[in-house]
Design a protein around this motif. Structure first.
Motif, short mmCIF file in Angstrom:
data_model
loop_
_atom_site.label_atom_id
_atom_site.label_comp_id
_atom_site.label_asym_id
_atom_site.label_seq_id
_atom_site.Cartn_x
_atom_site.Cartn_y
_atom_site.Cartn_z
N SER A 152 9.90 5.89 -4.02
CA SER A 152 8.79 5.18 -4.63
C SER A 152 9.30 4.04 -5.52
CB SER A 152 7.94 6.17 -5.44
OG SER A 152 6.98 5.49 -6.20
N LEU A 211 -0.16 5.81 6.23
CA LEU A 211 0.71 4.65 6.02
C LEU A 211 2.11 4.90 6.59
CD1 LEU A 211 -0.44 3.67 2.43
CD2 LEU A 211 -0.66 2.26 4.47
N ALA A 270 1.31 9.59 -5.29
CA ALA A 270 1.81 10.91 -4.90
C ALA A 270 2.73 11.47 -5.99
CB ALA A 270 2.55 10.83 -3.57
N VAL A 271 3.63 10.61 -6.49
CA VAL A 271 4.54 11.05 -7.56
C VAL A 271 3.74 11.54 -8.76
CG1 VAL A 271 6.19 10.22 -9.28
CG2 VAL A 271 6.47 9.57 -6.89
N ARG A 272 2.68 10.82 -9.10
CA ARG A 272 1.94 11.11 -10.32
C ARG A 272 1.02 12.31 -10.15
NH1 ARG A 272 -1.59 6.46 -11.11
NH2 ARG A 272 -3.16 7.89 -10.33
N ASP A 273 0.34 12.39 -8.98
CA ASP A 273 -0.79 13.32 -8.87
C ASP A 273 -0.55 14.57 -8.03
OD1 ASP A 273 -2.20 11.60 -10.42
OD2 ASP A 273 -3.26 10.63 -8.77
N ILE A 274 0.37 14.52 -7.07
CA ILE A 274 0.46 15.66 -6.16
C ILE A 274 1.31 16.77 -6.78
CG2 ILE A 274 1.27 16.45 -3.91
CD1 ILE A 274 0.52 13.77 -2.76
N PRO A 295 0.82 -1.24 0.00
CA PRO A 295 0.00 0.00 0.00
C PRO A 295 0.84 1.26 0.00
CG PRO A 295 -0.67 -1.48 1.79
CD PRO A 295 0.52 -2.11 1.15
N LEU A 296 1.95 1.27 0.76
CA LEU A 296 2.77 2.48 0.82
C LEU A 296 3.43 2.75 -0.52
CD1 LEU A 296 3.75 4.77 2.57
CD2 LEU A 296 5.58 3.34 3.42
N SER A 297 3.87 1.67 -1.17
CA SER A 297 4.47 1.83 -2.49
C SER A 297 3.46 2.41 -3.47
CB SER A 297 4.97 0.46 -2.97
OG SER A 297 5.38 0.53 -4.30
N LYS A 301 10.27 16.11 -4.20
CA LYS A 301 9.70 15.10 -5.08
C LYS A 301 10.78 14.38 -5.88
CE LYS A 301 5.79 14.62 -8.20
NZ LYS A 301 4.57 15.30 -8.69
N LEU A 306 11.06 11.58 -3.15
CA LEU A 306 9.81 10.82 -3.33
C LEU A 306 9.91 9.86 -4.51
CD1 LEU A 306 6.91 10.25 -2.58
CD2 LEU A 306 6.20 12.25 -3.88
N ALA A 322 0.75 4.20 -2.63
CA ALA A 322 0.45 5.58 -2.22
C ALA A 322 1.52 6.54 -2.72
CB ALA A 322 0.31 5.66 -0.70
N MET A 323 2.79 6.07 -2.69
CA MET A 323 3.88 6.93 -3.16
C MET A 323 3.83 7.09 -4.67
SD MET A 323 7.18 6.36 -0.88
CE MET A 323 7.08 6.69 0.88
N GLY A 324 3.49 6.01 -5.36
CA GLY A 324 3.34 6.10 -6.80
C GLY A 324 2.28 7.11 -7.18
N MET A 333 10.76 1.23 -3.41
CA MET A 333 9.70 0.41 -2.81
C MET A 333 9.06 -0.50 -3.85
SD MET A 333 7.78 2.46 0.11
CE MET A 333 8.73 3.09 1.50
#
Lengths: 202, 202
Positions: free
Chosen positions: B48, B17, A54-58, A46-48, B40, B44, A50-52, B51
């Motif tokens: 990412s 998480l 985050a990288v894409r969308d934030i 899940p953390l992996s 990022k 990040l 969530a980070m993916g 992970m």
């Protein structure tokens, strides 16, 4: 570090990257990495993911400068917030802190730091031009400077005051005083003096 | 938590998480998440990716039970290690600690815990059967029990002694004594008594 190779370089790299997080050192990063690997399905996967995401969308909100997955951000596009008030903060973490306290129902402007000539941070390095732009909008009536009571913070506040001087807005700042739950004994003289000066009727 | 939505749920999920990692609480997880988002490209994105690689590649070594990206693991397939010695440890973290100390140039066997009837951990929950199998190999001459000096650890050590009794191997355990750099004043009576009993000629 071990001279001999204990495991593949992938684990060592994971540990090194985790150690760069604030609050984790080399030793606790190793514990965290092992914890992640052991709890692969419950935590690492899940953390992996969530980070993916985050990288894409934030990204950074182009209006206020906070971080979010949408632009304009959730707060800027929240119709229920008072459009006449703008709260100026140094950092996203301050915005989050004010929101956690449910202290104000308004929109924000994130400066991204404070003026600090010694560190080479000048007006152009902060989101100041966009602040002046936003404060010029007819609906804005009050600008609250929620900036740290440090020398740099107060310098920045004075600079903002100057910049907004020609506009028809009230510029206010946070009150100084005794923190709720705070003991007088442990407070510095400056805070005590300010708290006395701004005393209110009981 | 905030009643109002501060940002998209993706950030909140990342924070939740991260807060599950040992060493990070809710507040430091928020700091860590913000640090990740701000850095990022430097942090990040690499984390990412690391992970993602960990999810895909890291597994349990089918020989010794440690975690690695290859199976058999780096240590089990290291030809330069003494094939006659097997070091039994409770956990991967103990294996890493021994390797950091460069204490022994041998292979390991990770039990995955200690016997603990109160917590419902019996012999079948640990990698004990495979340990007895490995110790039966003709090249093994010594089994070092590098297990904690706790009640559960010592119970587990005794159980392993019983299981290996019929085999022609020396079973040894770590020495008790004063930790290097330790002050006598701060040591417990048990350690001091053991250190005196096992005193050596100066």
């Amino acid at each position: 570090m071990a001279q001999k190779q204990v495991a593949g370089p992938e684990i060592e790299r994971l540990i090194q990257l985790l150690a760069k997080l604030p609050g984790l050192g080399p030793r606790s990063a190793r514990r965290a990495a092992l914890h992640l690997i052991k709890k692969k399905d419950q935590l690492l996967v899940p953390l992996s993911e969530a980070m993916g995401i985050a990288v894409r969308d934030i990204g950074i909100c182009s209006v206020c400068g906070t971080v979010d997955t949408s632009d304009p951000c959730t707060i800027c596009s929240d119709e229920k917030r008072d459009p006449s008030v703008l709260v100026v903060v140094e950092d996203v973490s301050d915005l989050w802190a004010l929101e956690r306290a449910s202290a104000v129902n308004a929109r924000y402007h994130v400066l991204g730091g404070t003026l600090s000539p010694l560190d080479g941070v000048g007006p152009d390095d902060l989101n100041l031009a966009s602040l002046v732009d936003r404060c010029g909008a007819p609906e804005i009536q009050e600008v609250i400077l929620a900036i740290s009571a440090t020398v740099e913070g107060q310098t920045t506040a004075h600079y903002i005051m100057d910049q907004l001087g020609h506009l028809d807005v009230h510029v206010t700042k946070l009150a100084h005083g005794v923190p709720v739950g705070g003991e007088l004994d442990y407070l510095d003289e400056g805070t005590l003096a300010q708290a006395l000066k701004a005393r209110t009727r009981f």
